[in-house]
Enzyme design. Sequence first.
Site, PDB file in Angstrom:
ATOM      1  N   CYS A  32      31.864  50.004  48.197  1.00 44.84           N
ATOM      2  CA  CYS A  32      33.247  50.043  48.699  1.00 44.84           C
ATOM      3  C   CYS A  32      34.067  51.059  47.888  1.00 44.84           C
ATOM      4  O   CYS A  32      34.426  50.805  46.744  1.00 44.84           O
ATOM      5  CB  CYS A  32      33.851  48.646  48.593  1.00 44.84           C
ATOM      6  N   CYS A  35      37.388  49.909  46.615  1.00 42.10           N
ATOM      7  CA  CYS A  35      37.189  48.977  45.494  1.00 42.10           C
ATOM      8  C   CYS A  35      37.076  49.739  44.178  1.00 42.10           C
ATOM      9  O   CYS A  35      37.668  49.335  43.170  1.00 42.10           O
ATOM     10  CB  CYS A  35      35.914  48.157  45.697  1.00 42.10           C
TER      11      CYS A  35
END
Length: 111
Positions: A32, A35
């Site tokens: 991600c 993230c």
Amino acid sequence: MPVTEITSHEELEEIASRPDRVAVIDFWAPWCIPCTRISPVFEAKSNEENRIDFYKVNVEDVPFPEDSQFQIASLPAFKAYKGKTLLDSLVGAYPDKLNEMIVQVATNHAV
């Protein structure tokens, strides 16, 4: 206080259930990109704020039972718990909103 990695669903349940401390949990995955971009913000805030505890859960490594209260639909997801109660949550990589959430739960819910 540094961010602590949570490595099991049981550990996650225990941390979110603590009645005496607020736990802010970063649900993330290595693939991600948002993230990884917001992670330094979360880490920096953990070093600034000592009224609450900071944790990370790699959703790839920690399985969630279907009936778990921790089901995550999008990443990154940040959730604040105290005594099994969800105090606040944020989905997405928004540094200003993450800072606001952390300050709010620390101010209103920390002992």
